[in-house]
Design an enzyme around this catalytic site. Structure first.
Site, mmCIF file in Angstrom:
data_model
loop_
_atom_site.group_PDB
_atom_site.id
_atom_site.type_symbol
_atom_site.label_atom_id
_atom_site.label_comp_id
_atom_site.label_asym_id
_atom_site.label_seq_id
_atom_site.Cartn_x
_atom_site.Cartn_y
_atom_site.Cartn_z
ATOM 1 N N LYS A 54 0.858 -1.444 -0.032
ATOM 2 C CA LYS A 54 -0.031 0.241 -0.125
ATOM 3 C C LYS A 54 0.762 1.282 -0.073
ATOM 4 O O LYS A 54 0.384 2.223 0.444
ATOM 5 C CB LYS A 54 -1.007 0.177 1.315
ATOM 6 N N GLY A 109 2.093 2.509 -3.245
ATOM 7 C CA GLY A 109 2.035 3.052 -4.322
ATOM 8 C C GLY A 109 2.457 2.032 -5.573
ATOM 9 O O GLY A 109 2.895 2.456 -6.526
ATOM 10 N N THR A 110 2.457 0.710 -4.979
ATOM 11 C CA THR A 110 2.790 -0.431 -6.035
ATOM 12 C C THR A 110 2.176 -0.364 -7.421
ATOM 13 O O THR A 110 2.836 -0.241 -8.295
ATOM 14 C CB THR A 110 2.509 -1.820 -5.367
ATOM 15 N N THR A 111 0.860 -0.308 -7.320
ATOM 16 C CA THR A 111 -0.077 -0.440 -8.684
ATOM 17 C C THR A 111 0.214 0.852 -9.500
ATOM 18 O O THR A 111 0.393 0.762 -10.633
ATOM 19 C CB THR A 111 -1.342 -0.485 -8.333
ATOM 20 N N TRP A 112 0.466 1.981 -8.780
ATOM 21 C CA TRP A 112 0.765 2.985 -9.438
ATOM 22 C C TRP A 112 1.995 2.977 -10.160
ATOM 23 O O TRP A 112 1.938 3.544 -11.551
ATOM 24 C CB TRP A 112 0.630 4.453 -8.380
ATOM 25 N N HIS A 139 6.821 -7.662 -2.436
ATOM 26 C CA HIS A 139 6.605 -6.684 -1.330
ATOM 27 C C HIS A 139 7.695 -7.359 -0.229
ATOM 28 O O HIS A 139 7.688 -7.048 0.828
ATOM 29 C CB HIS A 139 5.336 -6.959 -0.659
ATOM 30 N N ARG A 158 6.266 5.091 1.386
ATOM 31 C CA ARG A 158 5.222 6.169 1.638
ATOM 32 C C ARG A 158 5.337 6.357 3.031
ATOM 33 O O ARG A 158 5.789 5.311 3.724
ATOM 34 C CB ARG A 158 3.981 5.407 1.366
ATOM 35 N N SER A 207 -3.665 3.146 4.934
ATOM 36 C CA SER A 207 -4.250 2.817 3.848
ATOM 37 C C SER A 207 -3.983 0.995 3.846
ATOM 38 O O SER A 207 -4.756 0.395 3.411
ATOM 39 C CB SER A 207 -3.137 2.981 2.786
ATOM 40 N N PHE A 213 -4.744 9.281 -10.235
ATOM 41 C CA PHE A 213 -5.198 8.437 -9.512
ATOM 42 C C PHE A 213 -6.869 8.199 -9.854
ATOM 43 O O PHE A 213 -7.402 7.163 -9.878
ATOM 44 C CB PHE A 213 -5.409 8.972 -7.853
ATOM 45 N N ASP A 214 -7.557 9.142 -10.053
ATOM 46 C CA ASP A 214 -8.988 9.110 -10.513
ATOM 47 C C ASP A 214 -9.202 8.161 -11.765
ATOM 48 O O ASP A 214 -10.060 7.454 -11.918
ATOM 49 C CB ASP A 214 -9.553 10.583 -10.483
ATOM 50 N N GLY A 268 -5.593 7.694 -2.312
ATOM 51 C CA GLY A 268 -4.324 8.016 -3.000
ATOM 52 C C GLY A 268 -3.787 9.312 -2.309
ATOM 53 O O GLY A 268 -3.183 10.476 -3.210
#
Length: 301
Positions: free
Chosen positions: A53, A55-58, A115, A137, A145, A237-238, A265
């Site tokens: 949590k 920002g991995t996917t980002w 991770h 983060r 998160s 993010f959106d 986010g």
């Protein structure tokens, strides 16, 4: 998507936490341990490493678009991010293992996420001098998160209430171990391993375009300005929250009626969760835990 039995995944029960290789773990990340440790990295692999949590996917999506946004646009609309960027240590019922998915990636470079704390990363990544992108983060937002993620993720232990969760977070009794050791471990590694790019979630929120630029420099990519702007827009993010291929809405072990996978986010949401007393206790504990590192975080921007 062949090899995936979503009904099996749906019937998953929450796992128990146990000590493994010196950190807290659950079986879904240890059952395939031998294959994980023996994973054969290639020199052009890119490892995306984070504490959960952060920002991995980002950052995964940023890299995916930088490398394949133009050459393989159909991947963006037909394959979820967790197939395109396999989660190396994962072994969930009804799904191919992360190792299997990574081994079978048809792309060059292969983008792989983990991770695992730095000391448990398969040795071949270091031996092959692979590029590693680490995202960190700030602890307070990361804790909030992670709490909401555990509430909605049946593949994680039950978090209990916020106060219980926070105490466990401070004790490091969370899947993948203590946040403190994780972020500091990769920070130390960066001092001796030049192929590690250390990013901060807060910087990404503050100026996504700038951070995409830094990524390009690190990776040696000469991506055109217009292309970088398009990527910055797509990874907003959106936009990602609405995108079925990046928002994890296709994963049945995640209960979106409890919380979305991509929640806010934001930087500073911790202020909506920490009581004054919790904040004071956390700050005191944090000072102790982080007193021997040069690593510094912003809890607001």
């Amino acid at each position: 998507m062949e090899g995936i039995d979503l009904s099996l995944l749906k019937s998953l029960s929450r796992p128990e936490l146990f000590e493994f290789e010196g950190i807290s773990m659950v079986q879904y990340f240890t059952d395939n341990w031998e294959n994980i440790q023996n994973f054969k990295a290639r020199p052009d692999d890119i490892l995306i490493a984070t504490y959960p949590k952060a920002g991995t996917t980002w950052v995964s999506y940023m890299l995916e678009l930088l490398y394949f946004g133009n050459t393989e646009p159909e991947r963006q609309t037909s394959m979820p991010i967790y197939i395109r960027v396999p989660f190396l240590e994962s072994l969930f019922p009804g799904m191919p293992s992360g190792v299997e998915l990574a081994d079978n990636l048809p792309t060059t470079p292969r983008l792989i996420k983990t991770h695992l704390p730095v000391q448990l990363v398969p040795k071949s990544f270091w031996e092959q001098n692979c590029k590693v992108v680490y995202v960190a983060r700030n602890a307070k937002d990361n804790a909030v998160s992670y709490f909401h993620f555990e509430r909605m993720n049946m593949g994680q232990p039950d978090p209990g209430d916020w106060n219980t969760f926070l105490q466990r977070f401070m004790e490091g009794k969370k899947v993948f171990g203590p946040w403190y050791d994780h972020v500091c471990g990769y920070w130390e590694k960066k001092q001796t391993y030049s192929n590690l790019h250390y990013m901060f979630f807060e910087d990404m929120v503050e100026d996504t375009g700038r951070e995409v630029g830094h990524l390009c420099s690190f990776l040696g990519l000469s991506t055109a300005i217009e292309e970088r702007e398009r990527i910055t827009k797509s990874t907003h993010f959106d936009a990602m929250k609405q995108n079925k291929m990046t928002n994890y809405s296709t994963v049945p072990i995640l209960d979106f009626t409890i919380s979305p996978f991509m929640r806010k986010g934001k930087v500073g949401d911790w202020k909506n969760h920490f009581t004054v007393a919790q904040n004071e206790q956390f700050d005191e504990h944090y000072k102790q835990k982080m007193k021997n590192t040069t690593l510094q975080f912003r809890t607001e921007i």
